[in-house]
Design an enzyme around this catalytic site. Structure first.
Site, PDB file in Angstrom:
ATOM      1  N   SER A   1     -14.915 -60.008  80.594  1.00 15.90           N
ATOM      2  CA  SER A   1     -15.283 -58.755  80.136  1.00 15.90           C
ATOM      3  C   SER A   1     -15.164 -58.634  78.659  1.00 15.90           C
ATOM      4  O   SER A   1     -16.063 -59.445  78.076  1.00 15.90           O
ATOM      5  CB  SER A   1     -14.188 -57.661  80.787  1.00 15.90           C
TER       6      SER A   1
ATOM      7  N   LYS B   1     -17.207 -53.804  89.245  1.00 16.79           N
ATOM      8  CA  LYS B   1     -15.878 -53.441  88.233  1.00 16.79           C
ATOM      9  C   LYS B   1     -14.803 -52.863  88.957  1.00 16.79           C
ATOM     10  O   LYS B   1     -14.624 -51.484  89.186  1.00 16.79           O
ATOM     11  CB  LYS B   1     -16.688 -52.348  86.990  1.00 16.79           C
TER      12      LYS B   1
END
Length: 611
Positions: A399, A201
């Site tokens: 996402s 991430k």
């Protein structure tokens, strides 16, 4: 004194009367102009026999139609509108494919460097439409001076590629150069604390590091390799070259001058613009005395009614196409955002509309707010229980953009779509050092231990960070469950392919995050079959454009003005230093959109731009 008052009063009345007449005439004139424009649109432009369709490759192709702010800005400034929706471009090319009056297509790359914001997944679908035109017998000619990879990606489909003698073609591969702010934040006393889940991430790295982490570098390299590999395979197939040959050119030459481009079979001819015009005049049987060839622009030809060509449909059965384009935010959002509340309402209306038989959700979003994403995903799931919801992924659906796709019936993506990034993060900033260095301090009085945990006056304590981390872990677990249930994948496999990692569309299909490789048209076709509509259906697009009043007099949001400023600057081909400054502006604009009430985000790495 009485005379003074009389004169003043008379002057005031005269001014008001003049203003009233001016406004009345101005409004009437404006309405007459709009009426005339609307009337001319109904009849459509005249298309002469043996015409060439001119496609300006500097056109910015987006999913949705231009916003009201752009409409008003262009109308008042008199500037040419460089933006067209993907649906409009595809419909227009399909009409040209079937229209016997159109004998060819001219790809004008002479101004292509003015705007390079169209993503590769969008270009892929446009390219496929051009291939169909060529297969239908329409001769395609491309001409330009300075080509980049984006323009050449489309131009390579042409029968005849012509470069100006002083022109060049840049084939040097793809790169991305993210910005990092950690040094600047430390210098100016802005503290940053991060909570996240997923070793890939990378959205928070610009605020913590001065360069890419090994994990983020690895995933970015793989993504670039996938997109570059698709470019080489596609261009190579059209130019009858092996991908390895194109790689060798990128590694050894990078910028090929006109004669070098011809020697390497990247172009068919080196010629001036007037020579290209002469060739197109022959194609259109134009007279020698004519100044140019018989032509019609893509934008003008888009106004030609398509019913006679079987492009436009008329049916009670509707397939709704919902464009989720932009940052996902909590609330209604601005014109360029995907507002969770606004899009949830759209899906509720579509679910209740009996004429709507299926929904295609077109996603072009890097994600954003967890709350906004969850609001949309819930409505998508409820709608899919009553009628098919099919997802079409554009340039990026990652996402939060993937979160809202999980409960659809089927997911389509292009091989060069950017997707995945299944991870969660929170960004906590404080101004303690900045304030203290300038003589500012805070004190606190509270009734409970964590009453001031939202303050920016100090860093979060370890106990407070633990509370935030617990919430991030909970949301990440929820995200994994949604993917596992929606994609019918084992939890363990989802945990392995998640971790915030970004995937190309081709890779996402291999690991089960995507069902089929295809664009918006493929998704619409599947939706019609899933709803058992055959050919008896009509498209209905959402969000719908504003009313005439809203388009002419509506509020131009600060975000829209910022976007317009960036687009204008892009159209003027800024110098490298200004380009980097614009990147910084865009990064700050992203921060302004971070409005999740929990402070939790599911978003792609901020500054992932393929250049």
């Amino acid at each position: 004194m009485p005379n003074f008052l009389k004169q003043t009063f008379a002057s005031l009345i005269g001014s008001l009367l003049g203003l009233f007449i001016f406004c009345g005439l101005g409004t009437t004139g404006l309405l007459l102009l709009i009426f005339a424009a609307a009337s001319s649109k109904d009849t459509g432009p005249v298309v002469k026999d043996k015409s060439v369709l001119v496609f300006d490759l500097s056109t910015n192709i987006t999913d949705g139609e231009p916003s009201s702010s752009e409409f008003l800005e262009n109308a008042l400034s008199g500037e040419e509108n460089k933006r067209m929706s993907l649906r409009t471009v595809l419909n227009t090319l399909e009409k040209a494919q079937r229209d016997k009056r159109i004998v060819g297509i001219y790809l004008d790359a002479s101004r292509a460097t003015e705007g390079r914001s169209t993503g590769f997944a969008t270009l892929k679908e446009v390219r496929q439409a051009l291939e169909k035109c060529r297969a239908a017998g329409k001769k395609i000619v491309a001409y330009g001076v300075d080509w980049g990879e984006r323009e050449y990606y489309l131009s390579s489909v042409a029968d005849n590629i012509v470069v100006n003698p002083l022109g060049a073609i840049e084939i040097n591969g793809f790169s991305t150069q993210p910005l990092f702010f950690a040094g600047a934040l430390e210098k100016y006393g802005i503290g940053v604390q991060v909570i996240r889940v997923g070793k890939f991430k990378g959205a928070v790295e610009p605020y913590l590091l001065t360069k890419l982490s090994p994990e983020n570098r690895a995933q970015t390299q793989q993504l670039l390799n996938d997109v570059w590999g698709e470019w080489r395979a596609t261009v190579g197939a059209s130019r009858k070259m092996k991908p390895q040959q194109l790689q060798a050119i990128a590694d050894s030459q990078a910028l090929l001058l006109a004669d070098e481009a011809k020697t390497n079979r990247l172009v068919d001819k080196v010629a001036h613009f007037d020579q290209v015009v002469a060739e197109l005049k022959q194609l259109t049987n134009s007279d020698k005395e004519d100044k140019t060839f018989r032509q019609i622009s893509l934008r003008e030809y888009a106004q030609v009614p398509g019913k006679s060509f079987g492009v436009e449909r008329d049916s009670k059965n509707k397939i709704a196409v919902v464009y989720a384009e932009g940052e996902i935010v909590e609330g209604l959002g601005d014109g360029g955002d995907v507002g969770g509340d606004r899009f949830a309402k759209i899906f509720r209306r579509l679910r209740q509309d009996k004429d709507v038989k299926a929904v295609v959700l077109r996603i072009n979003s890097p994600g954003g707010s967890v709350t906004g994403s969850e609001q949309m995903q819930r409505e998508v799931r409820l709608t899919n229980q009553e009628k098919p919801v099919v997802v079409s992924m554009g340039n990026v659906a990652a996402s939060g953009g993937y979160w809202i796709a999980t409960d659809s019936k089927r997911i389509f993506a292009e091989p060069n779509t950017i997707t995945g990034s299944i991870g969660v993060f929170g960004l906590l900033m404080n101004a303690q050092k900045l304030a203290n260095n300038n003589g500012i301090t805070w004190d606190s009085v509270k009734t409970a231990r964590y009453a001031d945990n939202q303050t920016v006056a100090r860093p979060k304590s370890p106990e407070e960070l633990a509370l935030y981390q617990r919430n991030v872990n909970r949301i990440y677990s929820l995200f994994l469950n949604k993917v596992a249930q929606g994609r019918k994948l084992p939890q363990q496999k989802v945990a392995e392919i998640a971790q915030g990692r970004v995937w190309s569309g081709a890779a996402a299909k291999q690991i089960g995050l995507v069902d089929e490789i295809g664009g918006l048209d493929a998704a619409i076709k599947y939706a019609s079959g899933a709803a058992n509509l055959g050919e008896n259906w009509e498209l209905q697009e959402h969000p719908k454009g504003g009313t005439l009043k809203e388009r002419l007099f509506g509020r131009v949001s600060e975000e829209a003005r910022t976007a317009l400023g960036v687009n204008k600057a892009q159209l003027k081909a800024p110098d490298p230093l200004m380009a980097e400054f614009q990147k910084l502006q865009q990064e700050l604009a992203i921060l302004q959109k971070m409005n999740d009430p929990q402070g939790m985000y599911v978003r792609l790495p901020f500054n992932l731009r393929i250049e």
